[in-house]
Enzyme design. Structure first.
Site, short mmCIF file in Angstrom:
data_model
loop_
_atom_site.label_atom_id
_atom_site.label_comp_id
_atom_site.label_asym_id
_atom_site.label_seq_id
_atom_site.Cartn_x
_atom_site.Cartn_y
_atom_site.Cartn_z
N TYR A 91 0.82 -1.21 0.00
CA TYR A 91 0.00 0.00 0.00
C TYR A 91 0.86 1.26 0.00
O TYR A 91 0.34 2.36 0.11
CB TYR A 91 -0.97 0.00 1.18
CG TYR A 91 -1.97 -1.14 1.13
CD1 TYR A 91 -3.07 -1.09 0.29
CD2 TYR A 91 -1.79 -2.29 1.91
CE1 TYR A 91 -3.98 -2.15 0.22
CE2 TYR A 91 -2.69 -3.34 1.84
CZ TYR A 91 -3.78 -3.27 0.99
OH TYR A 91 -4.67 -4.31 0.92
N TYR A 465 -10.97 -1.35 0.69
CA TYR A 465 -10.71 -1.53 2.13
C TYR A 465 -9.53 -0.68 2.60
O TYR A 465 -9.53 -0.20 3.73
CB TYR A 465 -10.52 -3.04 2.35
CG TYR A 465 -9.40 -3.52 3.21
CD1 TYR A 465 -9.51 -3.49 4.60
CD2 TYR A 465 -8.23 -4.04 2.66
CE1 TYR A 465 -8.48 -3.98 5.40
CE2 TYR A 465 -7.21 -4.53 3.45
CZ TYR A 465 -7.33 -4.49 4.82
OH TYR A 465 -6.32 -4.97 5.60
N ARG A 466 -8.58 -0.45 1.72
CA ARG A 466 -7.45 0.45 1.98
C ARG A 466 -7.09 1.11 0.67
O ARG A 466 -7.71 0.82 -0.34
CB ARG A 466 -6.21 -0.33 2.45
CG ARG A 466 -6.27 -0.76 3.84
CD ARG A 466 -5.36 -1.91 4.14
NE ARG A 466 -4.05 -1.49 4.60
CZ ARG A 466 -3.29 -2.23 5.42
NH1 ARG A 466 -3.73 -3.39 5.84
NH2 ARG A 466 -2.11 -1.82 5.79
#
Lengths: 524, 524
Positions: A91, A465-466
């Site tokens: 991420y 979700y992220r």
């Protein structure tokens, strides 16, 4: 000397601010030279790393130093990008959304307090799952951690980004309790019952008196969390780690529906559901089955299934507690899942204190260092994740994933499916674009495909979700109800709580007023 | 014509605003005459009711009307006190914290949507537990509600005030998911995944993308919730309602510790623990045992225990699911609790569809209308609650409650103890000062004793679970970490999101800038 500076800040002003930071944290804990900054780049970054380059880092050791750093940052208008452990790989790692941000590295803050009776710990941001695990082992604690994989990340960092684990405490967002937060202006507060001095329920009761603010500091740039309570599961009397398989692709429909019902009925704890190919990443390599570029052909995957005698979908979970309760639950679960023709499973049973097999460690509260899918491909393995939240509804999941497989195939990527069913009604569909970092063509494909995955999910009205740095703004931009009312609400909070806009600008697509033009790829 | 007006608003201006409200909601849904306002007084109010008198009420029927009302309120500077059902009895009913507020009565908003597959409902604020229950019955739904007692209150109202129930979904703050909110300026937003249009996981996944804001609207005056998702438990195959007793006062120590461990081990679901006297309120009346004023003497209580053959402490809970799982859990629970000498229990077992005994209805997802302790005394029964959050630690609970019994005795009150163990590590110690509303001397004692109870809890560094209008400011004032840092944070949010200060001023001790002098009794 760093190659980039914060926007609008001169080299001289930056140097002066760094001198002030040094006065607070000590000379040796402010870095601005390129070599020292290398670890703050995203090691899996698929694009031009100059897009997310820090101007320096500052590493305080306690909350007073964090307060001091933020006060100086405000005075000089230096944006700081707060990281707990910085291991947010897939991420963006420790890299900032905006180049020129100074990384506020909290790794040195490593204090741990454990309460055995009430089964919790209070940790600082530098405490990793390994640190906490080792600390508990040393004091011969009865308590487990719930590690994500790999377990080298910060407990606070993982939790604040809404990370997931494997045991009964897998939904990290529902097992933390009580925060200490430094706001952008350097002021300190404690949330929940911690808002009262010495309240013994700070890490026990999540809600406090008046509005609940803990959620505000998850996936957030509204404050820097310097302490957090985390509930810990006492090692159970006995436990079983169960692996089940269903044979056919379409069996994911009854599998998802059955697991949902078992989860809602509180028989099955959190489980992970994976497709065949995801399971293969630890068993073999792509090169053994497929040469050249592009996704592995469907026929080859079918051949592998026969060879490995594995079904199309796996489900894996732990069952914890008294032996009879575990046995009764397992009986119900087997009865329900066996309604799917061809369901097979094996359960490995443990008593407290037994040696646990390597593959079961995550379900036994033991962190491991493994990087799953990275060895699947040749070259320098890296991955970028776009992970939508799906309803835990079989037909929906099946249709969505089938189309996603096609999309990935068109772009030359294999489809690894993991579903974290951390709450009974939802499927967090973590998904990795695995690529060779040394291959520029693959890098480019990762960037474009990632964006397509987000747009594909949006076609199903699904959100992420992220967010990875490369598509945080795009992911945020999909939240379009009321012409992006939520985004405007975030911006109102941001402008009030951080008027100078110095705290983690761009985190999760939230930019301060002065930098809102920096937003890229959003729908607004 | 109402006797009070909003502070600083002339009769003419008020009338003009009311005309505008009538244009939005219809003439018949704005009330300002005293008779119509009577139901918006707190029926259990122990002090001068003029302290919390509304200037009128306005009752919109949909979200557009709510938006319109708030826009008009902003323009005219009319404070509105939002109530969902207004049945917040023991904490103030529908009455506003500040006299002159206009009650924004959301009772007419009664829409219900049910999703059977995913086991949830989306409700509007006027939907009571009875409404939802009846709706589910009519459509022959498989789903239960989790009612508080009594069940006449609003699902949204109860949840936003962090109410509690009795089944596995007893912690209402952890089983709602997704809000639609009208902000003070009349703008609309949806939280969590609902921030994306048509996202199918709005009522499934609690966290959203970016900071989580749902908590901000609990015990709050930062927005008006117009829709909420609520998870519903499917009726289990079988269930057992269990009542256990331990004989001696000091047995509360092992009882609390054992229940905590069983809860943490996920064997026992939420349970309520009550003292002997709390159980007596539905079995007898005070007058049968004790004449005159003052608390019932300790010796009499001991005599009653013998007479009724009951222990000093009771524990009550439901066990839900497969028959074998329930049996295995009950065996473990009995084995653990039987380590307390003299522990006795009975379990009533039901299969899905069985007729449920009256006393077990709450544990079977069925709302009831009962007012527990009010018939204990003579006169016009009323009660006011001050309910601290305790750690679920036996010795602590024992010592705290023993001192609290003494304090109450000194003030002439009987001590009714209920402990809602809705989350494994905490004990919500709901406690009622039961009094005769027709007796001015008792009213006065309730006021002073209530304040003392909050200060007594603060001596143990404990805070309250909710706040009654008479001591909301005092309860909020105990949250003193960092010289009331949390309160200042609330005020920053309030001043940004509601700059005119028109939304529920004083709720949970949070006042808008212009009215901060109205705060009473706080520690600041």
């Amino acid at each position: 000397m760093s190659t980039v500076l914060p926007p609008g800040v001169s080299r001289a002003a930056f140097n002066k601010a760094c001198e002030e930071f040094r006065a607070i944290v000590g000379r040796e804990w402010v870095f601005t030279d390129e070599t020292a900054l290398a670890p703050y780049r995203d090691p899996y970054y698929p694009g031009d790393p100059m897009e997310h380059t820090p101007s320096g880092t500052v590493a305080p050791i306690n909350v007073e130093q964090v307060q001091g750093v933020l006060k100086v940052a405000n005075r000089h208008g230096i944006p700081v990008w707060a990281v707990s452990g910085g291991k947010n790989f897939a991420y963006g790692g420790a890299a900032p959304a905006m180049s020129g941000s100074l990384v506020l590295d909290l790794n040195r803050m490593k204090k741990i307090e454990v309460n055995e009776e009430m089964a919790y710990a209070i940790v600082e941001p530098g405490v990793t799952y390994f640190d906490l695990f080792n600390h508990l082992q040393e004091r011969k604690s009865r308590l487990w951690v719930d590690p994500p994989q790999p377990g080298w990340g910060s407990v606070i960092g993982n939790t604040l980004d809404r990370g997931l684990g494997y045991t009964a405490y897998a939904d990290h967002s529902s097992s933390y309790c009580g925060l200490e937060v430094v706001l952008a202006d350097g002021s300190l507060m404690r949330t929940g019952m911690g808002a009262q001095e010495d309240n013994p329920t700070w890490a026990l009761y999540r809600y406090g008196f008046g509005p609940g603010v803990d959620g505000l500091f998850q996936q957030s740039n509204l404050g820097v969390v310097t302490r957090m309570g985390v509930w810990l599961m006492p090692a159970p009397e006995t436990f079983a780690v169960v692996q089940g398989w269903v044979p056919n692709e379409a069996d994911v429909i009854p599998l998802i529906d059955t697991v949902r019902e078992l989860r809602i009925a509180d028989v099955m704890p959190p489980s992970t559901i994976t497709n065949f190919l995801r399971g293969m990443t630890s068993a073999t390599t792509k090169a053994q089955w497929h040469k050249g570029e592009g996704a592995i052909p469907a026929e080859t995957v079918e051949r592998m299934k026969v060879e490995f005698k594995r079904g199309s979908w796996g489900v894996r979970f732990g069952l914890y507690g008294n032996e009879d309760v575990v046995a009764a639950k397992l009986k119900v679960i087997n009865a329900e899942l066996s309604k799917i023709q061809g369901y097979t499973s094996k359960a490995t049973r443990y008593k407290r204190g037994d040696k646990v097999a390597g593959g079961d460690l995550l379900w036994a509260g033991t962190p491991v260092l493994s990087f799953g899918s990275l060895s699947w491909i040749e070259g320098v393995g890296a991955h970028v994740d776009q992970s939508p939240i799906l309803p835990m509804s079989g037909q929906f999941v099946h249709d969505f994933l089938r189309e996603k497989t096609e999309l990935l195939r068109q772009h030359g990527f294999d489809h690894f499916v993991s579903i974290f069913n951390t709450s009974p009604r939802i499927a967090v569909n973590t998904a990795s674009l695995v690529f060779d970092k040394s291959n520029p063509e693959q890098q480019r494909r990762v960037l474009t495909t990632g964006h397509e995955l987000i747009r594909h999910a949006a076609k199903y009205h699904l959100g992420m979700y992220r967010g990875h740095l490369v598509d945080m703004d795009l992911a945020a931009g999909q939240f379009n109800f009321g012409n992006h009312a939520m985004q405007r609400f975030y911006e109102r909070l941001k402008d009030t709580l951080d008027p100078k806009g110095i705290l983690s600008p761009g985190k999760q697509g939230v930019w301060p007023k002065s930098l809102r033009t920096a937003r890229k790829g959003g729908a607004r």
